[in-house]
Enzyme design. Structure first.
Site, short mmCIF file in Angstrom:
data_model
loop_
_atom_site.label_atom_id
_atom_site.label_comp_id
_atom_site.label_asym_id
_atom_site.label_seq_id
_atom_site.Cartn_x
_atom_site.Cartn_y
_atom_site.Cartn_z
N GLY A 152 0.83 -1.21 0.10
CA GLY A 152 0.22 0.09 0.05
C GLY A 152 0.96 1.24 0.00
O GLY A 152 2.04 1.26 -0.53
N ARG A 153 0.28 2.17 0.49
CA ARG A 153 1.10 3.74 0.34
C ARG A 153 2.52 3.48 1.16
O ARG A 153 3.50 3.85 0.62
CB ARG A 153 0.24 4.53 1.41
CG ARG A 153 -0.89 5.14 0.61
CD ARG A 153 -1.52 6.13 1.48
NE ARG A 153 -2.20 5.63 2.53
CZ ARG A 153 -3.53 5.49 2.77
NH1 ARG A 153 -4.06 5.56 1.83
NH2 ARG A 153 -3.94 4.56 3.76
N ILE A 154 2.48 2.99 2.47
CA ILE A 154 3.64 2.96 3.27
C ILE A 154 4.79 1.74 2.56
O ILE A 154 5.99 2.08 2.35
CB ILE A 154 3.72 2.74 4.79
CG1 ILE A 154 2.79 3.78 5.18
CG2 ILE A 154 4.77 2.44 5.35
CD1 ILE A 154 2.39 3.59 6.69
N THR A 232 6.80 -2.42 10.87
CA THR A 232 6.24 -1.37 11.36
C THR A 232 4.65 -1.23 11.33
O THR A 232 4.33 0.00 11.20
CB THR A 232 7.13 -0.13 10.48
OG1 THR A 232 7.07 -0.29 9.18
CG2 THR A 232 8.48 0.08 10.97
N SER A 233 4.11 -2.05 11.06
CA SER A 233 2.65 -2.23 10.83
C SER A 233 2.13 -2.46 12.05
O SER A 233 1.76 -1.45 12.88
CB SER A 233 2.28 -2.85 9.74
OG SER A 233 2.52 -4.44 10.16
N ARG A 234 1.57 -3.51 12.38
CA ARG A 234 0.88 -4.04 13.52
C ARG A 234 1.54 -5.23 14.07
O ARG A 234 1.75 -6.16 13.28
CB ARG A 234 -0.63 -4.13 13.46
CG ARG A 234 -1.22 -2.79 13.43
CD ARG A 234 -1.16 -2.03 14.55
NE ARG A 234 -1.88 -0.55 14.60
CZ ARG A 234 -1.43 0.43 14.08
NH1 ARG A 234 -0.17 0.39 13.65
NH2 ARG A 234 -1.91 1.50 14.07
N GLU A 263 0.78 -4.77 22.59
CA GLU A 263 1.11 -3.35 23.12
C GLU A 263 0.12 -2.82 24.17
O GLU A 263 -1.11 -2.92 23.78
CB GLU A 263 1.13 -2.47 22.07
CG GLU A 263 2.32 -2.50 21.04
CD GLU A 263 2.41 -1.58 20.12
OE1 GLU A 263 2.11 -0.42 20.16
OE2 GLU A 263 3.09 -1.88 18.93
N HIS A 281 7.26 1.83 18.95
CA HIS A 281 6.07 2.20 18.04
C HIS A 281 6.37 3.79 17.69
O HIS A 281 5.54 4.67 18.10
CB HIS A 281 4.93 2.01 18.71
CG HIS A 281 3.78 1.89 17.60
ND1 HIS A 281 2.63 0.97 17.84
CD2 HIS A 281 3.53 2.38 16.55
CE1 HIS A 281 1.86 1.28 16.69
NE2 HIS A 281 2.59 2.12 15.71
N ILE A 282 7.40 4.07 16.93
CA ILE A 282 7.60 5.57 16.78
C ILE A 282 7.44 5.80 15.02
O ILE A 282 8.21 6.62 14.66
CB ILE A 282 8.82 5.94 17.03
CG1 ILE A 282 10.12 4.90 16.78
CG2 ILE A 282 8.77 6.07 18.74
CD1 ILE A 282 11.49 5.54 16.95
N GLY A 283 6.80 4.75 14.39
CA GLY A 283 6.70 4.97 12.91
C GLY A 283 6.39 6.48 12.41
O GLY A 283 6.92 7.05 11.49
C1 DGY Z 1 0.01 4.37 12.64
O1 DGY Z 1 -0.43 5.60 12.34
O2 DGY Z 1 -0.96 3.55 12.51
C2 DGY Z 1 1.15 4.16 12.99
O3 DGY Z 1 1.40 2.86 13.50
C3 DGY Z 1 1.91 5.02 13.86
O4 DGY Z 1 3.18 4.80 14.10
#
Ligand code: DGY
Length: 324
Positions: A152-154, A232-234, A263, A281-283
């Protein structure tokens, strides 16, 4: 109108909302559930965080609520069906955090590949006593195979970053991604093949009932012993216990994680494993992204109050039956 914000977020949000009554839970931890239930009893809008669990029970305590502006792109913390049934609009913060999250994924990938976390701990502990030919050898990145799970976007932005390293790119997604195919000659493959063939794997899927534990022990075992995985997703897209077992057994070279299955809890076993880099969790945690996220949330609330469709609505179906 009354707006409840579950944590202090950049001023940009509140600056736009001065015509309304804004209350903020100003603490350095998630709002207790019982307090949130109390606070949303008379709220017209809620600006929530990904750490607030907004389920049917919570929504039943909010008879006036018209909009939930979730301060995140992921919205697995909100029961969107329950909100839709109650006529409540849900919005998120897409696009503005794409760069920040893709950049963090690269940071984690480099850190895990080149053992930055481990090296940093070693150096701070005073153990560095000079250059060594065998010291902290890691994995090179150039011309390796990069596997993107979720284009997707990221995922797309992350993959485009590989251009400087001449990587071969594979991706797994339900949809074809023409940008990746045209720009990087990327190949769409199934997830088993991707895990088997990639040197680096980066996970960019939203958490849904279909993606939960998509990367279970069975799938993770397909990875190369030299591979590195980044998430970096979930957290729950990967079976965390299985990942721990695989890292402990040295079945892959390393992992870079920004997200965790339970989390804010984090499996203590990770602290004992050297080849995992752990971020809190600092994405989206850049000044630019967080400010823009705040503006998007405020904008969405104001649009709903004005009877206008917010562009970042996630439950479009609600619109005709939304609460007045
Ligand atoms: C989000 O916005 O879903 C990201 O996980 C934040 O870091």
């Amino acid at each position: 109108m009354k707006i409840y914000v579950t944590r202090r977020i950049p001023e940009a949000a509140t600056e736009f909302l001065t015509d309304h009554e804004v209350q903020i839970y100003d603490a350095n931890h998630p709002i207790p559930r019982s307090l949130l239930r109390e606070k949303i009893a008379d709220a017209d809008a809620l600006i929530s965080l990904l750490s607030d669990w907004i389920d049917a029970e919570m929504l039943d305590a909010a008879p006036k609520l018209k909009v939930i502006a979730n301060y995140a792109v992921g919205y697995d913390n909100v029961d969107v069906d329950a909100a839709t049934k109650r006529g409540i609009v849900v919005t998120n913060t897409p696009d503005v955090l794409t760069d920040a999250t893709a950049e963090l994924a690269w940071a984690l990938m480099f850190a895990a590949a080149r053992r930055i976390g481990e090296g940093e701990r070693f150096t701070r502990a005073g153990e560095f006593n000079g250059w060594g030919p065998q010291l902290m050898l890691g994995q090179g990145i150039r011309e390796k195979t990069l596997g993107i799970i979720g284009a997707g976007r990221i995922g797309t932005r992350f993959a485009l970053g590989s251009r400087g390293f001449d990587m071969k790119v594979l991706y797994y997604d339900s949809e074809r991604n023409e940008t990746l195919e045209q720009e990087l000659n990327a190949k769409k493959v199934d997830i088993s093949y991707l895990l088997h063939a990639s040197d680096f794997v980066s996970v960019h899927l939203p958490l849904t009932k279909d993606t939960k534990h998509l990367l279970d022990a069975h799938q993770l075992f397909r990875m190369k012993p030299t591979a590195v995985i980044v998430n970096t997703s979930r957290g729950a897209v990967i079976d965390e216990k299985a990942l721990i077992a695989i890292l402990k057994a040295g079945k892959i070279a390393g992992a870079g994680l920004d997200v965790y299955e339970w989390e804010p809890d984090i499996s203590r076993e990770f602290f004992e494993i050297d080849n995992v880099v752990l971020a809190p969790h600092i994405g989206s945690a850049t000044y630019q992204a967080r400010g823009a996220m705040a503006e998007l949330c405020a904008g969405a609330v104001l649009k709903v109050f004005a009877g206008e469709l917010p562009p970042n609505i996630v439950n479009r179906d609600v619109w005709v039956n939304r609460r007045p």
